[in-house]
Design a protein around this motif. Structure first.
Motif, PDB file in Angstrom:
ATOM      1  N   SER A 235      10.694   2.530  -5.946  1.00 37.76           N
ATOM      2  CA  SER A 235      12.010   1.902  -5.808  1.00 37.76           C
ATOM      3  C   SER A 235      12.056   1.017  -4.562  1.00 37.76           C
ATOM      4  O   SER A 235      11.255   1.167  -3.628  1.00 37.76           O
ATOM      5  N   ARG A 236      13.034   0.108  -4.533  1.00 41.57           N
ATOM      6  CA  ARG A 236      13.177  -0.810  -3.412  1.00 41.57           C
ATOM      7  C   ARG A 236      13.394  -0.067  -2.096  1.00 41.57           C
ATOM      8  O   ARG A 236      12.781  -0.381  -1.073  1.00 41.57           O
ATOM      9  N   LYS A 237      14.223   0.948  -2.124  1.00 44.36           N
ATOM     10  CA  LYS A 237      14.535   1.654  -0.876  1.00 44.36           C
ATOM     11  C   LYS A 237      13.326   2.412  -0.332  1.00 44.36           C
ATOM     12  O   LYS A 237      13.227   2.633   0.876  1.00 44.36           O
ATOM     13  N   ASP A 238      12.410   2.792  -1.232  1.00 41.13           N
ATOM     14  CA  ASP A 238      11.212   3.496  -0.783  1.00 41.13           C
ATOM     15  C   ASP A 238      10.118   2.543  -0.312  1.00 41.13           C
ATOM     16  O   ASP A 238       9.106   2.993   0.243  1.00 41.13           O
ATOM     17  N   LEU A 239      10.293   1.243  -0.539  1.00 41.73           N
ATOM     18  CA  LEU A 239       9.317   0.262  -0.079  1.00 41.73           C
ATOM     19  C   LEU A 239       9.707  -0.362   1.258  1.00 41.73           C
ATOM     20  O   LEU A 239       8.842  -0.592   2.114  1.00 41.73           O
ATOM     21  N   VAL A 240      10.978  -0.660   1.427  1.00 40.01           N
ATOM     22  CA  VAL A 240      11.438  -1.329   2.656  1.00 40.01           C
ATOM     23  C   VAL A 240      11.152  -0.438   3.862  1.00 40.01           C
ATOM     24  O   VAL A 240      11.431   0.753   3.860  1.00 40.01           O
ATOM     25  N   GLY A 241      10.537  -1.053   4.879  1.00 42.91           N
ATOM     26  CA  GLY A 241      10.180  -0.317   6.093  1.00 42.91           C
ATOM     27  C   GLY A 241       8.737   0.153   6.103  1.00 42.91           C
ATOM     28  O   GLY A 241       8.215   0.523   7.160  1.00 42.91           O
ATOM     29  N   ARG A 242       8.096   0.152   4.943  1.00 39.32           N
ATOM     30  CA  ARG A 242       6.685   0.553   4.871  1.00 39.32           C
ATOM     31  C   ARG A 242       5.793  -0.692   4.925  1.00 39.32           C
ATOM     32  O   ARG A 242       6.277  -1.822   4.943  1.00 39.32           O
ATOM     33  N   SER A 243       4.489  -0.472   4.922  1.00 36.65           N
ATOM     34  CA  SER A 243       3.529  -1.569   4.901  1.00 36.65           C
ATOM     35  C   SER A 243       2.816  -1.593   3.558  1.00 36.65           C
ATOM     36  O   SER A 243       2.557  -0.537   2.961  1.00 36.65           O
ATOM     37  N   LEU A 244       2.486  -2.790   3.083  1.00 35.26           N
ATOM     38  CA  LEU A 244       1.731  -2.917   1.839  1.00 35.26           C
ATOM     39  C   LEU A 244       0.367  -2.234   1.958  1.00 35.26           C
ATOM     40  O   LEU A 244      -0.221  -1.815   0.957  1.00 35.26           O
ATOM     41  N   HIS A 245      -0.089  -2.108   3.194  1.00 37.97           N
ATOM     42  CA  HIS A 245      -1.365  -1.434   3.468  1.00 37.97           C
ATOM     43  C   HIS A 245      -1.411  -0.045   2.839  1.00 37.97           C
ATOM     44  O   HIS A 245      -2.479   0.435   2.423  1.00 37.97           O
ATOM     45  N   ASP A 246      -0.252   0.620   2.740  1.00 39.28           N
ATOM     46  CA  ASP A 246      -0.208   1.983   2.199  1.00 39.28           C
ATOM     47  C   ASP A 246      -0.646   2.033   0.734  1.00 39.28           C
ATOM     48  O   ASP A 246      -1.046   3.097   0.248  1.00 39.28           O
ATOM     49  N   PHE A 247      -0.545   0.896   0.012  1.00 39.51           N
ATOM     50  CA  PHE A 247      -0.848   0.883  -1.431  1.00 39.51           C
ATOM     51  C   PHE A 247      -2.209   0.265  -1.740  1.00 39.51           C
ATOM     52  O   PHE A 247      -2.685   0.350  -2.877  1.00 39.51           O
TER      53      PHE A 247
END
Length: 594
Positions: A235-247
């Protein structure tokens, strides 16, 4: 007496030729499908032509389902109607609407209703038949394939009037074209959606088929659109604040870090990343970044377009297979000839041995009769009459010389056939998706054997294969295809220099060597060479110097993709016009990341 192995090879070659026709058609359809201005009309025209050519039928149509009215919109159709038929209006995009109950009428609507393909060679007896409209050409037989993707009815391919009737493999062939048609319909629909929403930026961002990501100077995500959320299953709220590096998968994280550092310096180069979604599945993406700077020139983050290229990777795989089967199809006649030669002298020798055996059997019977006469005490005259049937010394000398030679030649012929069949098997390696450690010399030997009939009338083949080669991680089937491409290209280059009926032959040499960090393969020829003005473009996708009708012309582009992108290796060329070329392939050792 016919060798049973010969019949099996004929069946294999026929199956390869059929598969090559299908894959050639898939390759033909890729251009209009992937064109930025692709239309359903153009794609449907080429699709219908290729489908009719493959199965050999006279009539047919191809269309898509309108998503609002659910009407079947026919984009391409043969002349199946006359002036009195209500379907007679010329042009495109004739619409056939479902009834009030949501069902499509008649035989043409049966596969749309059931979502199941079918073939009938007696259409008048089919349960859904309602007869042809007035003015319609007579329908002798029908093949109908509904285009369905992820449970959604997207279109239909229907063919009719094949001499002799449709068979099961016709349906399978049209099914492969139908799956590509589904991708085309979806892609063209997606393109249309994007074009229609360009005036409203927010709607474009949320509805576009690419992911959108904005991050700050520390690579923390500040915005993502719905498509990127869908790609990653988060979800959007679980992505904002994180880094794409995590995926990003571990193997690509160093590439992601280099791209981030380059962006801070203003770099805008596209790059590919493989990520894992919430379900653990790999998502292949192409990142198109734009760095952002404030008024003071300080880097404050970046804007990126994330394209899901997983389907394109599948199409790339299909193109590779099409090119591989194209090569096998090109070699099929030569392989048949190479097998036929030893088969002929095995056949001749066996026939000779059969005749000789009958003569020896008569000789044994005469000897038996003579022994019985001696046992009975027959007189000398009787023994002489029987002895007339015993062969003379010259016949025995011939047997002593010819029979072992015939047996030896037959064994050599069978060994040659077995060698060719084993080489074909090693060359194919169907379905391999993970690298395995292999000795490259084995691949060189197998590929040269399979391609013998291509080069032996044009060039001498010289090999220098190093004994100290380390095993390297390799997708062996795809690497074999690269070698085959280079050898066939070498043959073509020599033909261009010496002509089709030369008085002298050229030279092709294949060398392997252990070098620092891996293995090097050099394929050289004494051909016409590569002009300097195109030398830098020969590995580019869709660049070709081949004439129309002489293959896809994408052999070197595919070879570059296999060696560089899939193996982390290198491929380059050294060439001098009028003297020849040398292609140098490097495969790294000990870097198998699967």
């Amino acid at each position: 007496m016919q060798n049973p192995e010969s019949g099996n090879i004929d069946v294999v070659i026929a199956d390869l030729a059929w598969a090559a026709r299908i894959n050639r058609a898939l390759g033909v359809l890729l251009d209009p499908i992937m064109a930025p201005d692709a239309t359903l009309e153009e794609v449907s025209d080429k699709l219908l032509k290729e489908a009719r050519d493959i199965v050999g039928c006279g009539d047919g149509y191809a269309g898509s389902i309108d998503q609002e009215s659910y009407a079947l919109v026919v984009h391409a159709v043969t002349e199946m109607v006359g002036g009195q038929c209500r379907l007679a209006p010329k042009g495109r995009n004739i619409k056939f609407f479902p009834g009030k109950n949501g069902w499509y009428n008649g035989l043409w609507g049966h596969s749309l209703n059931t979502h199941e393909p079918f073939v009938t060679n007696e259409p008048g007896k089919h349960e859904a038949s309602a007869g042809a409209p007035e003015g319609h050409v007579p329908i002798v037989n029908v093949l109908s394939y509904p285009v369905v993707a992820a449970g959604e009815l997207m279109g239909q391919i229907s063919l009719a009037n094949k001499p002799g009737g449709f068979v099961k493999r016709d349906l399978e062939a049209v099914g492969q074209l139908g799956r590509l048609f589904a991708i085309a319909i979806r892609r063209i629909r997606d393109l249309k959606k994007k074009q229609e929403t360009e005036e409203r930026y927010r709607d474009l961002v949320e509805l576009m088929q690419e992911g959108i990501i904005i991050d700050d100077a520390e690579s923390r995500i500040t915005y993502v659109n719905h498509m990127l959320c869908s790609m990653l299953g988060v979800s959007r709220k679980d992505l904002v604040g994180r880094s794409l590096h995590d995926f990003v998968i571990p193997e690509d994280r160093a590439r992601w870090k280099r791209a981030q550092d380059d962006r801070k310096r203003g770099g805008t180069g596209n790059y590919e990343l493989v990520m894992r979604n919430a379900d653990g599945a790999k998502v292949f993406t192409l990142i198109s970044p734009t760095p952002m700077f404030n008024e003071d020139g300080k880097f404050i983050g970046s804007f990126g377009v994330v394209t899901d290229v997983t389907r394109l990777k599948l199409l790339e795989s299909q193109l590779l297979q099409a090119q591989k089967l194209e090569s096998i199809g090109q070699l099929a006649a030569g392989i048949a000839h190479e097998i036929n030669t030893p088969t002929q002298y095995v056949d001749n020798n066996v026939r000779y041995l059969e005749t000789t055996f009958l003569d020896m059997l008569k000789m044994a019977e005469t000897a038996r009769e003579l022994a019985d006469a001696v046992s009975r005490g027959d007189d000398v005259a009787a023994l002489k009459r029987i002895a007339w049937g015993v062969p003379d010394q010259e016949f025995l000398d011939e047997l002593r010389e010819d029979v072992p030679e015939a047996l030896s030649d037959s064994l050599k012929g069978l060994e040659r056939i077995a060698e060719i069949v084993a080489s074909i098997k090693r060359l194919s390696h169907p379905g391999q998706t993970e690298k395995k450690y292999v000795n490259i010399n084995d691949s060189v030997k197998s590929t040269i054997t399979v391609a013998t009939n291509e080069w032996k009338y044009v060039a001498e083949m010289q090999t220098e294969l190093a004994d100290d080669l380390p095993d390297v991680p390799c997708l062996i089937g795809e690497f074999n295809q690269v070698l085959l491409n280079l050898i066939v290209n070498a043959v073509d280059a020599i033909k261009d220099r010496i002509g089709e009926a030369p008085s002298e032959r050229g030279m092709i040499s294949v060398e392997t060597a252990a070098v620092d960090g891996g293995v090097e393969v050099r394929v050289s020829d004494t051909g016409i060479g590569i002009p300097a003005d195109i030398r830098g473009r020969i590995f580019d996708p869709f660049f070709t110097t081949k004439e129309v009708g002489k293959g896809t012309g994408q052999g070197l582009a595919i070879s570059y993709s296999v060696i560089v992108e899939k193996h982390g290796g290198r491929i380059s060329v050294e060439s001098e016009e009028g003297k020849g070329s040398t292609f140098v392939v490097f495969l790294p050792a000990g870097t198998d990341d699967g």
